[in-house]
Enzyme design. Sequence first.
Site, PDB file in Angstrom:
ATOM      1  N   ASN A 129      18.712  -3.407 -65.213  1.00  0.00           N
ATOM      2  CA  ASN A 129      19.169  -4.803 -65.255  1.00  0.00           C
ATOM      3  C   ASN A 129      17.978  -5.684 -64.905  1.00  0.00           C
ATOM      4  O   ASN A 129      17.598  -5.787 -63.744  1.00  0.00           O
ATOM      5  CB  ASN A 129      20.308  -5.002 -64.241  1.00  0.00           C
ATOM      6  CG  ASN A 129      20.774  -6.445 -64.200  1.00  0.00           C
ATOM      7  OD1 ASN A 129      20.440  -7.246 -65.072  1.00  0.00           O
ATOM      8  ND2 ASN A 129      21.552  -6.789 -63.171  1.00  0.00           N
ATOM      9  N   GLU A 163      26.134 -11.080 -58.828  1.00  0.00           N
ATOM     10  CA  GLU A 163      25.454 -12.385 -58.897  1.00  0.00           C
ATOM     11  C   GLU A 163      26.253 -13.368 -59.749  1.00  0.00           C
ATOM     12  O   GLU A 163      26.283 -14.566 -59.468  1.00  0.00           O
ATOM     13  CB  GLU A 163      24.025 -12.198 -59.434  1.00  0.00           C
ATOM     14  CG  GLU A 163      23.143 -11.533 -58.377  1.00  0.00           C
ATOM     15  CD  GLU A 163      22.035 -10.655 -58.925  1.00  0.00           C
ATOM     16  OE1 GLU A 163      21.685 -10.766 -60.108  1.00  0.00           O
ATOM     17  OE2 GLU A 163      21.511  -9.833 -58.139  1.00  0.00           O
ATOM     18  N   GLU A 195      28.554  -1.441 -56.897  1.00  0.00           N
ATOM     19  CA  GLU A 195      27.354  -2.036 -56.308  1.00  0.00           C
ATOM     20  C   GLU A 195      27.719  -2.766 -55.025  1.00  0.00           C
ATOM     21  O   GLU A 195      28.183  -3.920 -55.078  1.00  0.00           O
ATOM     22  CB  GLU A 195      26.741  -3.040 -57.276  1.00  0.00           C
ATOM     23  CG  GLU A 195      26.344  -2.444 -58.604  1.00  0.00           C
ATOM     24  CD  GLU A 195      25.270  -3.290 -59.265  1.00  0.00           C
ATOM     25  OE1 GLU A 195      24.186  -2.763 -59.461  1.00  0.00           O
ATOM     26  OE2 GLU A 195      25.518  -4.470 -59.544  1.00  0.00           O
ATOM     27  N   GLY A 237      19.203  -5.672 -54.062  1.00  0.00           N
ATOM     28  CA  GLY A 237      17.958  -6.418 -53.861  1.00  0.00           C
ATOM     29  C   GLY A 237      17.540  -6.533 -52.402  1.00  0.00           C
ATOM     30  O   GLY A 237      16.667  -7.322 -52.062  1.00  0.00           O
ATOM     31  N   SER A 280      19.570  -1.179 -54.695  1.00  0.00           N
ATOM     32  CA  SER A 280      18.294  -0.645 -54.217  1.00  0.00           C
ATOM     33  C   SER A 280      18.074   0.826 -54.591  1.00  0.00           C
ATOM     34  O   SER A 280      17.568   1.602 -53.780  1.00  0.00           O
ATOM     35  CB  SER A 280      18.150  -0.871 -52.711  1.00  0.00           C
ATOM     36  OG  SER A 280      18.185  -2.263 -52.427  1.00  0.00           O
ATOM     37  N   LYS A 299      17.753  -8.830 -65.054  1.00  0.00           N
ATOM     38  CA  LYS A 299      18.141 -10.152 -64.533  1.00  0.00           C
ATOM     39  C   LYS A 299      17.290 -11.234 -65.210  1.00  0.00           C
ATOM     40  O   LYS A 299      16.947 -11.107 -66.383  1.00  0.00           O
ATOM     41  CB  LYS A 299      18.019 -10.204 -63.011  1.00  0.00           C
ATOM     42  CG  LYS A 299      18.679  -9.000 -62.344  1.00  0.00           C
ATOM     43  CD  LYS A 299      18.795  -9.137 -60.880  1.00  0.00           C
ATOM     44  CE  LYS A 299      19.344  -7.836 -60.291  1.00  0.00           C
ATOM     45  NZ  LYS A 299      19.710  -7.941 -58.903  1.00  0.00           N
ATOM     46  N   HIS A 355      28.815  -8.728 -62.745  1.00  0.00           N
ATOM     47  CA  HIS A 355      27.777  -8.447 -61.746  1.00  0.00           C
ATOM     48  C   HIS A 355      28.015  -9.346 -60.534  1.00  0.00           C
ATOM     49  O   HIS A 355      28.466 -10.495 -60.685  1.00  0.00           O
ATOM     50  CB  HIS A 355      26.392  -8.711 -62.355  1.00  0.00           C
ATOM     51  CG  HIS A 355      25.289  -8.200 -61.488  1.00  0.00           C
ATOM     52  ND1 HIS A 355      24.829  -8.902 -60.404  1.00  0.00           N
ATOM     53  CD2 HIS A 355      24.586  -7.041 -61.528  1.00  0.00           C
ATOM     54  CE1 HIS A 355      23.872  -8.199 -59.812  1.00  0.00           C
ATOM     55  NE2 HIS A 355      23.707  -7.065 -60.477  1.00  0.00           N
TER      56      HIS A 355
HETATM   57  C1  PEP Z   1      21.387  -4.857 -59.712  1.00  0.00           C
HETATM   58  O1  PEP Z   1      20.774  -5.716 -60.261  1.00  0.00           O
HETATM   59  O2  PEP Z   1      22.494  -4.569 -60.166  1.00  0.00           O
HETATM   60  C2  PEP Z   1      20.804  -4.157 -58.569  1.00  0.00           C
HETATM   61  C3  PEP Z   1      21.434  -3.140 -58.073  1.00  0.00           C
HETATM   62  O3  PEP Z   1      19.605  -4.617 -58.112  1.00  0.00           O
HETATM   63  P1  PEP Z   1      18.584  -3.818 -57.146  1.00  0.00           P
HETATM   64  O4  PEP Z   1      18.402  -2.447 -57.767  1.00  0.00           O
HETATM   65  O5  PEP Z   1      17.345  -4.622 -57.145  1.00  0.00           O
HETATM   66  O6  PEP Z   1      19.232  -3.703 -55.805  1.00  0.00           O
END
Ligand code: PEP
Length: 253
Positions: free
Chosen positions: A9, A99, A169, A175, A215, A11, A97
């Site tokens: 992803n 976000e 998630e 992040g 992460s 983003k 997601h």
């Molecule tokens: C994500 O964007 O869904 C995500 C899990 O980001 P990160 O791996 O940076 O934590």
Amino acid sequence: MRKQIAAANWKMNLTYQQGEKLLDDILGAKIELAPHQFTLFAVPYPYLLMTRSEVQEEQHYYAASQNCYHKKSGAYTGEVSAEMIHSLGINYCIVGHSERREYFSENNAVLAEKVDLCFEHFITPVFCCGESLEIRETGTQNHYVAAQLKDSLFHLPEEKIKDIIIAYEPVWAIGTGKTATTEQAQEMHRFLRSVVASKYGETIADQVPILYGGSVKANNAKELFSCPDVDGGLVGGASLVSADFIEIIKALK
Ligand code: PEP
């Protein structure tokens, strides 16, 4: 055998040229994927066609959208519909997601509409769920995440739900560099599978890939993916670095 998926992803990161180079580097590694394994690149809308053409000669590598709008078409300036995404030859789309939920106020009902529009246009949704730190601290994460699934997915008939991809998630791990432990991930993934089974039965629940996101890095992917109910990862930060994402793809089981 259940599908195992490494989903990048990006983003709102990378220029077009940087994205092209990243794909060249990752695809240049020529990682041979088994028939049940595949890799998705969820890229910004303007890069979808370029990504589709980069992966088109590859087996098991696909472009994905990061979002779609919850209406079919019309006067929604700046939005992109599932039909438009399908018309580009894109067959995967991230839906819900954290976000999007947080910054764009997307709720479970709106996400149910997006899921329906994706299926209507032959797009497999990668449906995201996960709890915030506050919810985890009160110990109500199972109830919270089960409600996300029920409210956005449980209107679907069996033949659709068996094609969905779920991504768990935990928001506190996205992040932040703070990864769920393998025990936390496995426990939640097993629970989510049992929630799907409670409505659709074990056979269907056993087919649904459940990805872990939060992460995932080159140095923890293998351990996370080794959990019996973790079927790969949805990866943000580490998907922007070719060497790291190559290791993550290689960690698929
Ligand atoms: C994500 O964007 O869904 C995500 C899990 O980001 P990160 O791996 O940076 O934590």
